[in-house]
Design an enzyme around this catalytic site. Sequence first.
Site, PDB file in Angstrom:
ATOM      1  CB  SER A 262      -7.588   8.230  -3.894  1.00 39.84           C
ATOM      2  OG  SER A 262      -8.049   6.960  -4.294  1.00 39.84           O
TER       3      SER A 262
ATOM      4  CB  SER B 123      -3.516   0.199  -1.098  1.00 39.26           C
ATOM      5  OG  SER B 123      -2.147   0.030  -1.423  1.00 39.26           O
TER       6      SER B 123
ATOM      7  CG  ASN C 276      -8.957  -4.064  -4.077  1.00 36.60           C
ATOM      8  OD1 ASN C 276      -9.737  -4.448  -4.937  1.00 36.60           O
ATOM      9  ND2 ASN C 276      -7.996  -4.829  -3.595  1.00 36.60           N
ATOM     10  CE1 TYR C 277     -10.485   0.110   0.658  1.00 28.09           C
ATOM     11  CE2 TYR C 277      -8.693  -1.456   0.359  1.00 28.09           C
ATOM     12  CZ  TYR C 277      -9.937  -1.138   0.882  1.00 28.09           C
ATOM     13  OH  TYR C 277     -10.626  -2.060   1.640  1.00 28.09           O
ATOM     14  CG  LEU C 278      -3.985   3.502  -4.041  1.00 29.30           C
ATOM     15  CD1 LEU C 278      -2.515   3.224  -4.313  1.00 29.30           C
ATOM     16  CD2 LEU C 278      -4.134   4.690  -3.112  1.00 29.30           C
TER      17      LEU C 278
END
Length: 846
Positions: A676, A800, A803-805
């Site tokens: 992020s 990403s 799930n990750y940002l």
Amino acid sequence: MSGDQLHNDSQIEADFRVNDSHKHKKDKEHRHKEHKKDKDREKTKHNNSEHKDSSEKKHREKDKHKESEKRRDGEKEKHGEKEKLGEKPAEKEKHVEKEKHGEKPAEKEKHGEKEKPGEKEKHGEKQAEKEKHGEKQAEKEKQGEKQAEKEKHGEKHGEKEKHGEKHKDKHREKRKEEKNKSLGGSVKVKKENGFSGALRIKDEPEDNSCNILPKEHAKTLKRSRVEEDSEFKPKKIKTEDVKKTKKRKQEEEDVKPKKSKSRNRGHEGDVKKKKGKKEEEEKWKWWEEERHADGVKWKFLEHKGPVFAPPYEPLPDNVKFYYDGKVVKLSPKAEEVATFFAKMLDHEYTTKDIFRKNFFKDWKKEMSAEERGFMTNLGKCDFNELGQYFKAQSEARKQMTKQDKLKIKEENERLLQVYGFCVMDNHKERIANFRIEPPGLFRGRGNHPKMGKLKRRIMPENIIINCSKDSKVPTAPAGHKWKEVRHDNKVTWLVSWTENIQGSIKYIMLNPSSRIKGEKDWQKYEIARRLKKCVDKIRNNYREDWKSKEMKARQRSVALYFIDKLALRAGNEKEEGETADTVGCCSLRVEHIKLHPEMDGLEFVVEFDFLGKDSIRYYNKVPVEKRVFKNLQLFMENKQPEDDLFDRLNTSILNKHLQDLMEGLTAKVFRTYNASITLQQQLKELTSSDDNVPAKILSYNRANRAVAILCNHQRAPPKTFEKSMMNLQTKIDAKKDQLGDARRELKSSKADAKVRRDERTRKLVESKKKAVERIEEQLMKLEVQATDREENKQIALGTSKLNYLDPRISVAWCKKYGIPIEKIYNKTQREKFAWAIDMAEDDYEF
């Protein structure tokens, strides 16, 4: 006063005497009272000393004047024509008497409507009668009355017809002069039409108490129609009369439909807006509510359970299976497993030894004793006819008619409505995967050691149902029962079972757009934001541990350095031979890294090469700090390639240490935090406010790509990549040619404009300029698209992004630079991140 006016006065006095003699006592007393009132009104009108309220006076005085003028003209014509015809005195008297008895009330009907509060109502009623009933009834009355006139008066009927025509023509001329007339002429009309007797006649049209009515009443009807046909529109006068109130309501109802078209359009628009607003209101903004405490996920949960795979349908008799060249009729269970292999004949899996070995082993378990006795070699099995049959079925599905496809779609929609939703805390929530996976052969990712094994059919006896105690428990299929029914409100799954390949537990859970999933995402990103506040302290902490005298602390600190710097996954312990050979940071082996004191002009380089999650290769050369490099040399001393690099560390030990540093901190949080924060930094560096929308989206994708590279989100290039790039390049070349033509046309038009210097050529130059600008923008979009595709050929941006940002970073960026959210998130993703779209502003900082 004129002779006609004096004559009218004498008629009025005669009317009183004759009416008194013909009416009964009640009428006499009533008319006497009304007569007195009218005399008082006449005096007040002549003196102009008293006035009624302003709203009535303006309209009544003017209308009375108009009607008095009309009446005087009518009287002149009437008496003038009678004298010309040489009427006998007896006939005159008879005519006067008839006027006394018949014409006066009729005149009141005709003219009195405009003189007093109840009078306008009569005019409106006549108009309503004309609109509702047409002119049929009036025509009948007119014909009957004309016949009576002919019998009694002979040629008088023709004279009255002429009188009607003259009156109509004069009335049109008088309308223009009425505004300039004085109000004095309306006094006598007021006296004539001031009686309430006209109302009685209107209320009781069939009353024949006055035997002389028909003749003059016909004349009245004729005149009233002339007035109705004229362009004159009576002024509205306020009144408390009940009939008028009803008539006004009726008129308003008649008027409304005329305006209904435009109003209805607006109304439809309002309805659509209301529906849109209602839909927005129906969206559960759970992020604005308080969360359940003490780990409680829900208070009420009700659902219908899972949808099981359809039962096996045996093969037709014409489809044969061969073993060693001979036809073999397989038992139902063995035949079903054989079809799983036949469906994969064209896939590379069926060529792999481990796949074939595992399949044949599990297939034999499903065979009968006789089949196991003679089928000992998979190589002698011929699945070709089975494979051809399923190919033909696949082609038939593709060639299905629209009606057949619609039936399938309707059935799927029906199942979705029944099984695809649950009720959680009084809200309808979508279920993600309500269908149980059908039986088949396990494939796995990479070189999974269990590929080819049989995934058995899941039965209701394998299923655990989770719902609230006060809900209706799902009904098991006929002849079956559930393994267990639970009421655990501290878990989020609805249905669970244990699969037979790896012994892992499978779940049916809610859709990503649900409250439970959204809350989990929100919490994940909030923990990562909290890490931002203490990450410097944690980094200083593990740097100090690089020099620790304890080997466990040193290994932990180096592993945490890699997790933080390279966003590596922590890596879990696995049973050898049960899963693919994939590793994470804590499970790295000596063979997975190489140390280079100097490489490519850089010092202390570590070369990583291992299979990560889903058997995706992680290969990277990273320069590290000197102390990290020295520690790695220490960890690798006296170890074999297959030995663990961090032999005194595992994921549990690492996460326990991280919990001591910050509540809720795990190794995975570092991955979310770094992804992020990288996106936010890259967006600031790459985005220019002067760029157009496609260029800004390219900047976003480049920032996202930096994160995907950090997280090692790789993919194999799409099979159609080369072809799609060639097609795109063809479009670019064609657009370049178009741009060249447009520029030449612009140059030519500029030359013409210098010579002619007229408005037409000037406008032509402007249009050519706009055409060139438009084509340049289109070309730039195509080139940006080509660059984007080429750069993302082997990078998966979706993982990403989903799930990750932190989605609030992307939403804030869109709002800041005026980019539509739809350009970044599709419909499903917007539903998943509805909470972020609602709460994030353009100044949001991770």
